[in-house]
Design a protein around this motif. Structure first.
Motif, mmCIF file in Angstrom:
data_model
loop_
_atom_site.group_PDB
_atom_site.id
_atom_site.type_symbol
_atom_site.label_atom_id
_atom_site.label_comp_id
_atom_site.label_asym_id
_atom_site.label_seq_id
_atom_site.Cartn_x
_atom_site.Cartn_y
_atom_site.Cartn_z
ATOM 1 N N GLU A 48 0.806 -1.217 0.000
ATOM 2 C CA GLU A 48 0.000 0.000 0.000
ATOM 3 C C GLU A 48 0.843 1.272 0.000
ATOM 4 N N THR A 49 2.004 1.226 0.672
ATOM 5 C CA THR A 49 2.755 2.469 0.835
ATOM 6 C C THR A 49 4.044 2.501 0.045
ATOM 7 N N GLY A 50 4.593 1.350 -0.307
ATOM 8 C CA GLY A 50 5.868 1.344 -0.985
ATOM 9 C C GLY A 50 7.056 1.462 -0.061
ATOM 10 N N PHE A 51 6.796 1.761 1.222
ATOM 11 C CA PHE A 51 7.905 1.813 2.176
ATOM 12 C C PHE A 51 8.208 0.405 2.661
ATOM 13 N N LYS A 52 9.495 0.135 2.850
ATOM 14 C CA LYS A 52 9.852 -1.170 3.409
ATOM 15 C C LYS A 52 9.948 -1.109 4.924
ATOM 16 N N ASN A 53 10.268 0.047 5.435
ATOM 17 C CA ASN A 53 10.308 0.230 6.887
ATOM 18 C C ASN A 53 8.898 0.584 7.358
ATOM 19 N N MET A 54 8.295 -0.331 8.110
ATOM 20 C CA MET A 54 6.896 -0.134 8.476
ATOM 21 C C MET A 54 6.695 1.014 9.452
ATOM 22 N N VAL A 55 7.741 1.301 10.244
ATOM 23 C CA VAL A 55 7.608 2.447 11.144
ATOM 24 C C VAL A 55 7.474 3.729 10.327
ATOM 25 N N THR A 56 8.287 3.834 9.277
ATOM 26 C CA THR A 56 8.164 4.991 8.384
ATOM 27 C C THR A 56 6.795 5.009 7.718
ATOM 28 N N ALA A 57 6.326 3.831 7.319
ATOM 29 C CA ALA A 57 5.019 3.765 6.660
ATOM 30 C C ALA A 57 3.921 4.277 7.589
ATOM 31 N N VAL A 58 3.950 3.823 8.836
ATOM 32 C CA VAL A 58 2.939 4.286 9.790
ATOM 33 C C VAL A 58 3.102 5.783 10.027
ATOM 34 N N LEU A 59 4.347 6.198 10.157
ATOM 35 C CA LEU A 59 4.627 7.585 10.536
ATOM 36 C C LEU A 59 4.202 8.562 9.442
ATOM 37 N N LEU A 60 4.584 8.267 8.201
ATOM 38 C CA LEU A 60 4.360 9.235 7.132
ATOM 39 C C LEU A 60 3.075 8.995 6.370
ATOM 40 N N ASN A 61 2.661 7.745 6.275
ATOM 41 C CA ASN A 61 1.557 7.440 5.388
ATOM 42 C C ASN A 61 0.267 7.192 6.162
ATOM 43 N N TYR A 62 0.249 6.115 6.937
ATOM 44 C CA TYR A 62 -0.993 5.777 7.629
ATOM 45 C C TYR A 62 -1.380 6.853 8.644
ATOM 46 N N ARG A 63 -0.396 7.367 9.335
ATOM 47 C CA ARG A 63 -0.693 8.373 10.360
ATOM 48 C C ARG A 63 0.060 9.661 10.062
ATOM 49 N N GLY A 64 -0.040 10.095 8.836
ATOM 50 C CA GLY A 64 0.686 11.283 8.412
ATOM 51 C C GLY A 64 0.237 12.545 9.112
ATOM 52 N N PHE A 65 -1.054 12.644 9.418
ATOM 53 C CA PHE A 65 -1.547 13.847 10.098
ATOM 54 C C PHE A 65 -0.867 14.012 11.449
ATOM 55 N N ASP A 66 -0.731 12.885 12.133
ATOM 56 C CA ASP A 66 -0.063 12.900 13.439
ATOM 57 C C ASP A 66 1.334 13.495 13.323
ATOM 58 N N THR A 67 2.079 13.023 12.312
ATOM 59 C CA THR A 67 3.446 13.505 12.136
ATOM 60 C C THR A 67 3.471 14.964 11.699
#
Lengths: 271, 116
Positions: A48-67
């Motif tokens: 879904e995100t193209g990121f391999k690091n899932m922490v980055t995926a959560v941080l920037l993509n799934y929960r981007g508003f938070d960041t």
């Protein structure tokens, strides 16, 4: 005062212990933390995100508003610190001889201070010229060992920060971690070589933009995502290259902006 | 690892939290109070990150060489947010302490209370 403090601590500790006793074992695979949305992120995050690091995926993509708000928070903290009045001593009687009239970190030191600083620093201490080595109220001789270690370590620490920034997508690391190391390098150099000298490393005209790099990059990427997907801070789900590019911009902005903010926060403490 | 049926890792976080809380309420030096607050924050971060671990787990990075089970990525991201907030709070508090010191020449709460 002390018995009451202990009682308060005990009163807080008791419910905490009772509460923890009801939690599942911390590394149990069937704990709720491993059976809810986290599992979904792990299963479909790469697709879904193209990121391999899932922490980055959560941080920037799934929960981007938070960041997004997170970088605004630290930017606001810097704004608040800089907005405080600086270098005022309301009543000199309360602070007898504590501080020389403090000028700005980038300001020119007074001639008298020069002499003190030079005397305090060993002549063999390398590139430190003592011109901005600190004001009279805070001159501490820098140990040659500290000087040597910081000089040797600084390039490696910078390299480490860059590695965390640019390899954060496949190794543990990322923008915030790089920012912390960048900030630490600045602070270590500032402590050893003088804050004024380190402050000059950051160009004055560029500095406000660097400090605001995180929020600005988020606004830009959010707008970009909105143009692509119709959603604010939306990531195009099928286009991994674009997603990674957007993530890269955000990470670099967070790393650089965060590092500059941390360094500026430290410099501003020396009002 | 269990201690009287309690998870030792969680208990360690609670102990750390209580140490910080004690510093916060028992010390009169503002700087020590702030240190206590930071210790409490660290305890909370340790607790949350510990909760995200899994037995025999790998870091949640999908590259060659890692395999399931993975540690949960959400606590990591949450703690990053928490750390940033903690840094912001610490920075503003430190700046205020510097101001208090500049104005009153002391950062002891006892002495500050006695000031007119």
């Amino acid at each position: 005062m002390r018995p009451w403090s202990l009682l308060l601590v005990a009163l807080v500790a008791l419910p905490l212990i009772v509460g923890v006793a009801g939690l599942p074992r911390h590394d149990a695979p069937d704990a709720p933390i491993h059976t809810h949305v986290g599992t979904r992120y792990l299963e479909r995050g790469v697709a879904e995100t193209g990121f391999k690091n899932m922490v980055t995926a959560v941080l920037l993509n799934y929960r981007g508003f938070d960041t997004f708000v997170e970088v605004v928070v630290i930017f606001t903290a810097l704004a608040a610190v800089l907005a405080l009045p600086r270098g005022e001593t309301a009543d000199p009687d309360h602070a007898p001889g504590q501080r020389a009239p403090a000028d700005d970190a980038t300001g020119a030191p007074e001639p008298g201070d020069d002499a003190v600083a030079t005397a305090a620093v060993p002549a063999t201490s390398g590139p430190r010229d003592g011109s901005d080595a600190g004001r009279a109220h805070e001159v501490v001789p820098v140990s040659p060992v500290v000087l040597f270690v910081v000089r040797i370590l600084a390039p490696f620490l910078s390299m480490f920060a860059l590695a965390m920034l640019f390899r954060g997508h496949i190794t543990p690391g990322g923008g915030f971690q790089a920012a912390a190391v960048f900030g630490a390098v600045f602070i270590a150099l500032g402590l050893v070589f003088g804050l004024g000298r380190v402050a000059r490393l950051m160009p004055t005209g560029l500095q406000p933009w660097l400090q605001a790099a995180g929020p600005l990059a988020f606004v830009f990427v959010a707008w970009f995502g909105w143009r692509l997907t119709g959603f604010f801070l939306g990531f195009p789900i099928d286009d991994h290259t674009t997603q990674e590019g957007m993530g890269f911009v955000l990470e670099v902005a967070i790393g650089v902006g965060g590092g500059v903010i941390l360094a500026r926060l430290f410099l501003s403490m020396e009002a | 690892m269990l201690l009287f049926g309690l998870d030792l890792d969680y208990v360690a976080a609670i102990v750390l939290f209580c140490v910080g809380l004690y510093m916060l309420v028992a010390k009169s030096n503002l700087l020590k109070k702030l240190l206590g607050l930071n210790v409490m924050e660290t305890a909370v971060f340790a607790f949350i990150v510990t909760a995200g671990m899994i037995e025999g787990g790998d870091p949640p990075i999908m590259v060659q060489g890692t395999s399931a089970p993975f540690a949960s990525p959400i606590p990591h991201a949450m703690v990053l947010t928490g750390i940033v907030v903690a840094v912001s709070v610490t920075a503003v508090a430190l700046a205020l302490i510097v101001q208090i010191h500049a104005h009153y020449g002391t950062i002891e709460v006892d002495e500050l209370k006695e000031l007119p």
